[in-house]
Structure formats: structure tokens, C-alpha cells
Design a protein around this motif. Structure first.
Motif, PDB file in Angstrom:
ATOM      1  N   THR A  40       0.862  -1.182   0.000  1.00  0.00           N
ATOM      2  CA  THR A  40       0.000   0.000   0.000  1.00  0.00           C
ATOM      3  C   THR A  40       0.898   1.232   0.000  1.00  0.00           C
ATOM      4  O   THR A  40       1.710   1.414   0.909  1.00  0.00           O
ATOM      5  CB  THR A  40      -0.936  -0.005   1.218  1.00  0.00           C
ATOM      6  N   CYS A  41       0.750   2.063  -1.013  1.00  0.00           N
ATOM      7  CA  CYS A  41       1.721   3.129  -1.241  1.00  0.00           C
ATOM      8  C   CYS A  41       1.521   4.364  -0.379  1.00  0.00           C
ATOM      9  O   CYS A  41       2.491   5.043  -0.034  1.00  0.00           O
ATOM     10  CB  CYS A  41       1.694   3.538  -2.717  1.00  0.00           C
ATOM     11  N   THR A  42       0.272   4.722  -0.044  1.00  0.00           N
ATOM     12  CA  THR A  42       0.036   5.954   0.712  1.00  0.00           C
ATOM     13  C   THR A  42      -0.629   5.654   2.047  1.00  0.00           C
ATOM     14  O   THR A  42      -1.144   4.558   2.279  1.00  0.00           O
ATOM     15  CB  THR A  42      -0.855   6.952  -0.060  1.00  0.00           C
ATOM     16  N   ASP A  43      -0.634   6.677   2.889  1.00  0.00           N
ATOM     17  CA  ASP A  43      -1.183   6.514   4.235  1.00  0.00           C
ATOM     18  C   ASP A  43      -2.688   6.744   4.312  1.00  0.00           C
ATOM     19  O   ASP A  43      -3.290   6.561   5.376  1.00  0.00           O
ATOM     20  CB  ASP A  43      -0.469   7.439   5.216  1.00  0.00           C
ATOM     21  N   GLY A  44      -3.312   7.167   3.213  1.00  0.00           N
ATOM     22  CA  GLY A  44      -4.757   7.384   3.229  1.00  0.00           C
ATOM     23  C   GLY A  44      -5.198   8.606   4.002  1.00  0.00           C
ATOM     24  O   GLY A  44      -6.383   8.748   4.326  1.00  0.00           O
ATOM     25  N   GLY A  45      -4.265   9.541   4.263  1.00  0.00           N
ATOM     26  CA  GLY A  45      -4.591  10.686   5.109  1.00  0.00           C
ATOM     27  C   GLY A  45      -5.600  11.658   4.525  1.00  0.00           C
ATOM     28  O   GLY A  45      -6.108  12.518   5.254  1.00  0.00           O
ATOM     29  N   CYS A  46      -5.904  11.533   3.231  1.00  0.00           N
ATOM     30  CA  CYS A  46      -6.929  12.399   2.626  1.00  0.00           C
ATOM     31  C   CYS A  46      -8.313  11.752   2.658  1.00  0.00           C
ATOM     32  O   CYS A  46      -9.244  12.253   2.010  1.00  0.00           O
ATOM     33  CB  CYS A  46      -6.558  12.739   1.185  1.00  0.00           C
ATOM     34  N   GLY A  47      -8.446  10.688   3.412  1.00  0.00           N
ATOM     35  CA  GLY A  47      -9.765  10.090   3.591  1.00  0.00           C
ATOM     36  C   GLY A  47     -10.589  10.844   4.614  1.00  0.00           C
ATOM     37  O   GLY A  47     -10.148  11.836   5.208  1.00  0.00           O
ATOM     38  N   ASP A  48     -11.820  10.367   4.826  1.00  0.00           N
ATOM     39  CA  ASP A  48     -12.697  10.978   5.822  1.00  0.00           C
ATOM     40  C   ASP A  48     -12.161  10.737   7.228  1.00  0.00           C
ATOM     41  O   ASP A  48     -11.627   9.667   7.538  1.00  0.00           O
ATOM     42  CB  ASP A  48     -14.108  10.394   5.735  1.00  0.00           C
ATOM     43  N   GLY A  49     -12.356  11.731   8.079  1.00  0.00           N
ATOM     44  CA  GLY A  49     -12.013  11.579   9.478  1.00  0.00           C
ATOM     45  C   GLY A  49     -13.202  11.089  10.284  1.00  0.00           C
ATOM     46  O   GLY A  49     -14.288  10.844   9.743  1.00  0.00           O
ATOM     47  N   PRO A  50     -13.039  10.942  11.599  1.00  0.00           N
ATOM     48  CA  PRO A  50     -14.152  10.509  12.454  1.00  0.00           C
ATOM     49  C   PRO A  50     -15.364  11.409  12.276  1.00  0.00           C
ATOM     50  O   PRO A  50     -15.245  12.636  12.182  1.00  0.00           O
ATOM     51  CB  PRO A  50     -13.564  10.629  13.868  1.00  0.00           C
ATOM     52  N   GLY A  51     -16.530  10.794  12.191  1.00  0.00           N
ATOM     53  CA  GLY A  51     -17.758  11.543  11.994  1.00  0.00           C
ATOM     54  C   GLY A  51     -17.962  11.999  10.564  1.00  0.00           C
ATOM     55  O   GLY A  51     -18.867  12.789  10.278  1.00  0.00           O
ATOM     56  N   GLY A  52     -17.099  11.523   9.650  1.00  0.00           N
ATOM     57  CA  GLY A  52     -17.253  11.879   8.245  1.00  0.00           C
ATOM     58  C   GLY A  52     -16.656  13.221   7.869  1.00  0.00           C
ATOM     59  O   GLY A  52     -16.920  13.726   6.773  1.00  0.00           O
ATOM     60  N   VAL A  53     -15.849  13.816   8.768  1.00  0.00           N
ATOM     61  CA  VAL A  53     -15.254  15.117   8.443  1.00  0.00           C
ATOM     62  C   VAL A  53     -14.338  14.966   7.233  1.00  0.00           C
ATOM     63  O   VAL A  53     -13.543  14.030   7.148  1.00  0.00           O
ATOM     64  CB  VAL A  53     -14.497  15.697   9.653  1.00  0.00           C
ATOM     65  N   LYS A  54     -14.464  15.889   6.291  1.00  0.00           N
ATOM     66  CA  LYS A  54     -13.768  15.801   5.024  1.00  0.00           C
ATOM     67  C   LYS A  54     -12.430  16.545   5.065  1.00  0.00           C
ATOM     68  O   LYS A  54     -12.247  17.465   5.863  1.00  0.00           O
ATOM     69  CB  LYS A  54     -14.633  16.398   3.903  1.00  0.00           C
ATOM     70  N   PRO A  55     -11.497  16.159   4.189  1.00  0.00           N
ATOM     71  CA  PRO A  55     -10.239  16.895   4.108  1.00  0.00           C
ATOM     72  C   PRO A  55     -10.486  18.383   3.853  1.00  0.00           C
ATOM     73  O   PRO A  55     -11.347  18.754   3.055  1.00  0.00           O
ATOM     74  CB  PRO A  55      -9.538  16.250   2.908  1.00  0.00           C
ATOM     75  N   GLY A  56      -9.777  19.213   4.574  1.00  0.00           N
ATOM     76  CA  GLY A  56      -9.931  20.657   4.438  1.00  0.00           C
ATOM     77  C   GLY A  56     -10.956  21.257   5.364  1.00  0.00           C
ATOM     78  O   GLY A  56     -10.993  22.481   5.536  1.00  0.00           O
TER      79      GLY A  56
END
Length: 293
Positions: A40-56
Motif C-alpha cells: 500500500t503506497c500511501t497513508d490514506g490521510g486524505c480520507g474521511d475523518g471521524p464523523g465523516g469530516v472531510k479533508p480541508g
């Protein structure tokens, strides 16, 4: 001859990608005693956070998201019976056009030679008989998928290995079916014109900006151009459960919305384009390891 086990290496971009396009073959071949290696090449850090909070959005912490997604990835590997998990841990680049594409440390910004050298070391260690990754367009235009393709093909050139190499794909007939199914779940979706397959990306970020990044002709292949059709019906339940292990991204994983039974009916065949082969196995083939056992 050697006692080394037959080995499949799948190179994917993000946590959860392993389940979407290759969960069936990973589970099937693990059950058959083949060593299954996931990179797996990336850490997935641009995914949704807890509660569905979006990047940015306020409260989105890429490092915390990456940590959460690593745990989910490990759970998915357990479900699929994957024997070895390797993570390159590059920063997730996000969807095409996001500011994160340009961030220092993003996978998209990493020199291909650097990523390829790291992957080549893993290939020399595991000596895979079969390597699976994406096509040149990353199947649907996601920067990290494209980069995963690039480093995989470059890594192969750096080694002396001659595995069978496959790119994941989808038959256009299946893309049309997915377009119809998506309209069942999203009644406000417009009818496709002229190509139904352009509406489905068949990846975790299924309804997203990336649909605009790939021309219809670049998504999937005509059925008669697909070289390899692997029946994974018996493992569709594991594939569904592996996707479900990525619970934090559930809002983005369209396939979970259809339920396990419907999922099993639609996702029992995984398809590939064979692009490198030294076995001479005839195509179309039903086994990634045709000619090797």
C-alpha cells in the motif's frame, strides 16, 4: 526447483483499494496456499475523518486519519488472509486538482525512481510470480493510482524478475450494470449519455471529482479485450467484509450500500489485462497463475 511458495504481489495506492479491485483474488489465492503480499503506497490521510469530516474541513487531522486507516487496513488484511503487508507510507495526494496534490511528501510529488527503488527492494525480497497494479490511467485518473502504476512498472525494470504482470480493469458490460445500479441508489443521478460506463469508477471514491478526470473510453475495457477472468464468487463475502473493515470510509464505499447478497451476485468476477508473461499461457485465462502450476 525451489521450495519457495508461489507469490502474488498487489500494489495499491490507498487503504481500502486492496479490497475493491483485488479482494477476491487475494482471498482466493491465500486460501489456495499462495503467499499474498500487499503493498500500500500511501497513508490514506486524505480520507474521511471521524464523523465523516472531510479533508480541508475543521477538525480533519491527516495524521490521525492515517493512523485510523492503518488499523482498518490491517483488519482488512486479516479478513482476506493476506500473508504480508508492506506500506510505503507516502502522504495521500487526494483527488485530482486538490491542493494536496502539490504538498511536499505527497506520493504524486515523489520522484518515480525513488518509489520504484523502494518497491524493487520488496520485489527482490518476495520474488513475486504475479504482480498486479493499475493501468497507465490508474483505472480512473486518480493521481496516486497513476503513480502506483508508474513505480510498479519502473520497479520491474530495475529487477531481474520476470513475473506475470496484470493491470486491474473492468469489462464495459459490467460498467453499464454498475451505472444502472448506482441510479437505483441515487435516484437523482442523470441518465448516462452516451456511455453508461462513464458514470461508475468502481473504486472507493466512486462518486467523486475523479469521474471527470478520465474520459469514458479510458474506464474499463471492451469485454473481448480482457485477458483474464478470475471467478472469486466463493470469496465475495470476504471481499465485502474486507471493504466493511474500512468503516471510516463507509460513506464513500458505494458497494457497501447494496448489502452482502447483492454484492456477491455482482462482484464474483475479477478481471485483468495481462501485460507481461513468460509462461506462454493461452488467453483468455481463468487463473492469474496459469502456466505457473
Amino acid at each position: 526447483m525451489t521450495d519457495r511458495p508461489l507469490t502474488l504481489m498487489a500494489v495499491h495506492a490507498h487503504p481500502d483499494d486492496e479490497a475493491t479491485g483485488t479482494g477476491g483474488v487475494l482471498a482466493r489465492y491465500a486460501a489456495e496456499g499462495i503467499r499474498t503480499v500487499l503493498v500500500t503506497c500511501t497513508d490514506g490521510g486524505c480520507g474521511d475523518g471521524p464523523g465523516g469530516v472531510k479533508p480541508g474541513e475543521p477538525g480533519h487531522d491527516p495524521a490521525a486519519v492515517a493512523s485510523m486507516r492503518r488499523r482498518e487496513l490491517e483488519a482488512s488484511c486479516d479478513v482476506l488472509g493476506i500473508s504480508d503487508l508492506e506500506t510505503l507510507d507516502y502522504a495521500d495526494s487526494g483527488m485530482i486538482g486538490w491542493p494536496s496534490n502539490e504538498a511536499p511528501g505527497a506520493f504524486w510529488q515523489t520522484p518515480v525512481e525513488e518509489g520504484a527503488a523502494r518497491l524493487a527492494e520488496l520485489m527482490r525480497h518476495y520474488r513475486p510470480d504475479v504482480v498486479v497494479t493499475y493501468d497507465e490511467n490508474g483505472f480512473y485518473g486518480h493521481p496516486d493510482h497513476i503513480q502506483a502504476h508508474r513505480i510498479t512498472m519502473a520497479a520491474l525494470e530495475m529487477t531481474e524478475l520476470t513475473p506475470k504482470v496484470y493491470w486491474t480493469t473492468m469489462p464495459r458490460s459490467a460498467m453499464r450494470r454498475f451505472g444502472e445500479i448506482m441510479r437505483e441508489f441515487h435516484e437523482d443521478m442523470p441518465e448516462s449519455e452516451p456511455e453508461p460506463e462513464s458514470e461508475s469508477e468502481s473504486e472507493s471514491e466512486l462518486v467523486s471529482e475523479s469521474a471527470e478526470a478520465a474520459a469514458p473510453a479510458e474506464i474499463g475495457l471492451p469485454d473481448d479485450e480482457i485477458t483474464t477472468w478470475v471467478d472469486t464468487t466463493a470469496f465475495s463475502g470476504q471481499k465485502f467484509d474486507a471493504l466493511a473493515a474500512h468503516a471510516s470510509q463507509g460513506e464513500n464505499i458505494f458497494f457497501l450500500k447494496m448489502g452482502k447478497e447483492r454484492f456477491g451476485e455482482l462482484m464474483g468476477m475479477e478481471t485483468f489485462l495481462r501485460v507481461q508473461d513468460a509462461t506462454g499461457a493461452a488467453v483468455p485465462e481463468k487463473d492469474l497463475f496459469a502456466g505457473l502450476r
